[in-house]
Design a protein around this motif. Structure first.
Motif, PDB file in Angstrom:
ATOM      1  N   TYR A  36       0.827  -1.202   0.000  1.00 44.97           N
ATOM      2  CA  TYR A  36       0.000   0.000   0.000  1.00 44.97           C
ATOM      3  C   TYR A  36       0.867   1.261   0.000  1.00 44.97           C
ATOM      4  CZ  TYR A  36      -3.188  -3.661   1.433  1.00 44.97           C
ATOM      5  OH  TYR A  36      -3.897  -4.829   1.495  1.00 44.97           O
ATOM      6  N   GLU A  37       1.990   1.184   0.695  1.00 45.76           N
ATOM      7  CA  GLU A  37       2.898   2.329   0.736  1.00 45.76           C
ATOM      8  C   GLU A  37       3.473   2.618  -0.644  1.00 45.76           C
ATOM      9  OE1 GLU A  37       6.695   3.911   3.376  1.00 45.76           O
ATOM     10  OE2 GLU A  37       6.371   1.749   3.144  1.00 45.76           O
ATOM     11  N   GLN A  39       2.172   1.828  -3.523  1.00 43.49           N
ATOM     12  CA  GLN A  39       1.106   2.338  -4.385  1.00 43.49           C
ATOM     13  C   GLN A  39       0.893   3.831  -4.155  1.00 43.49           C
ATOM     14  OE1 GLN A  39      -2.247  -0.165  -3.428  1.00 43.49           O
ATOM     15  NE2 GLN A  39      -1.633  -1.806  -4.820  1.00 43.49           N
ATOM     16  N   LEU A  40       0.918   4.242  -2.891  1.00 41.67           N
ATOM     17  CA  LEU A  40       0.729   5.652  -2.567  1.00 41.67           C
ATOM     18  C   LEU A  40       1.906   6.483  -3.063  1.00 41.67           C
ATOM     19  CD1 LEU A  40      -0.810   7.928  -1.217  1.00 41.67           C
ATOM     20  CD2 LEU A  40       0.232   7.258   0.973  1.00 41.67           C
ATOM     21  N   TYR A  43       1.766   7.056  -6.765  1.00 40.56           N
ATOM     22  CA  TYR A  43       0.794   8.102  -7.113  1.00 40.56           C
ATOM     23  C   TYR A  43       1.378   9.484  -6.824  1.00 40.56           C
ATOM     24  CZ  TYR A  43      -3.238  11.181  -6.734  1.00 40.56           C
ATOM     25  OH  TYR A  43      -4.100  12.246  -6.868  1.00 40.56           O
TER      26      TYR A  43
END
Length: 244
Positions: A36-37, A39-40, A43
């Motif tokens: 998740y990190e 992916q963030l 972005y």
């Protein structure tokens, strides 16, 4: 941070997909939140304005740790609710520290060794400020916990650098825990302290004990890696020695 954006970009720009993939190839991550990190971060690097260079982001990360320090001081002398500034500080610190090197790789202008050196130094300075802040806030008999936290975190940083030297693989995580998870835990501790006064003392002692155990285990594994490399180098050297 592993890259630091100051130099001019190369004339041949890789594709968007290649650049997004490249920003995580320089280090191995094992932390719980890595998926998740990343992916963030992917972005954010695509949507960060160009004037936010790696050096600017490094400075922003430092400001985050400074805000944690200020939150501790204001909570000590004015109101405990100011500890919530530390939560914001950890978010800012994560933003700057996580993006400074990644954005340099994404923009294809990394400065690997300059960025690596600057990142280690600034991480240490940030840790010292956070520890000093807690030392101001802590009761006299628990000031030692702040000192131990700085020492133990510094020990963990040294382990990561020596592991890099021995294995040529850079990792900033201790098993399932990485800097991001540590920031989240510390932020939760600050929130809990605002609601329930003096609970931070319990968490400080617990985290120091956990860091000590993790560092001992990592040190043992590090020494095993060093012994294995010594054996490999000795075997390689013996193969190249002339026969007696």
């Amino acid at each position: 941070m592993v890259g630091n954006a100051v130099s001019e970009p190369e004339t041949t720009e890789p594709g968007e997909a290649d650049r997004s993939k490249k920003i995580f190839q320089d280090r191995k991550r094992t932390n719980i939140l890595r998926k998740y990190e990343q992916q963030l971060i992917s972005y954010l690097v695509k949507n960060t304005p160009l004037f936010f260079t790696s050096n600017v982001l490094t400075f922003i990360g430092f400001l985050g740790s400074l805000l944690v320090f200020i939150g501790f001081v204001l909570a000590t002398y004015i109101n405990r609710n100011y500890l919530l500034l530390g939560v914001i500080g950890f978010i800012i610190n994560w933003y700057g520290d996580s993006l400074d090197g990644r954005i340099a790789y994404y923009r294809n202008i990394p400065r690997k060794w300059f960025g690596f050196a600057l990142d280690i130094i600034m991480d240490w300075v940030a840790t010292v400020f956070i520890g000093l802040g807690y030392m101001v806030y802590a009761k006299e008999e628990l000031e030692l916990a702040a000192f131990l936290f700085v020492v133990l975190y510094g020990w963990a940083m040294i382990i990561s650098q020596i592991r890099y030297k021995i294995t040529d693989n850079y990792t900033i995580d201790a098993g399932l825990l990485g800097p991001t998870e540590i920031r989240i835990l510390l932020a939760l501790v600050l929130i809990t302290e605002v609601i329930f006064k003096d609970t931070i003392q319990f968490f400080a002692i617990t985290m120091c004990a956990a860091l000590f155990i993790i560092n001992c285990l990592d040190t043992r594994n590090l020494l095993k890696l060093g012994d294995e490399r010594d054996r490999e180098e000795l075997e390689l050297k013996s193969k190249h020695l002339p026969n007696a």
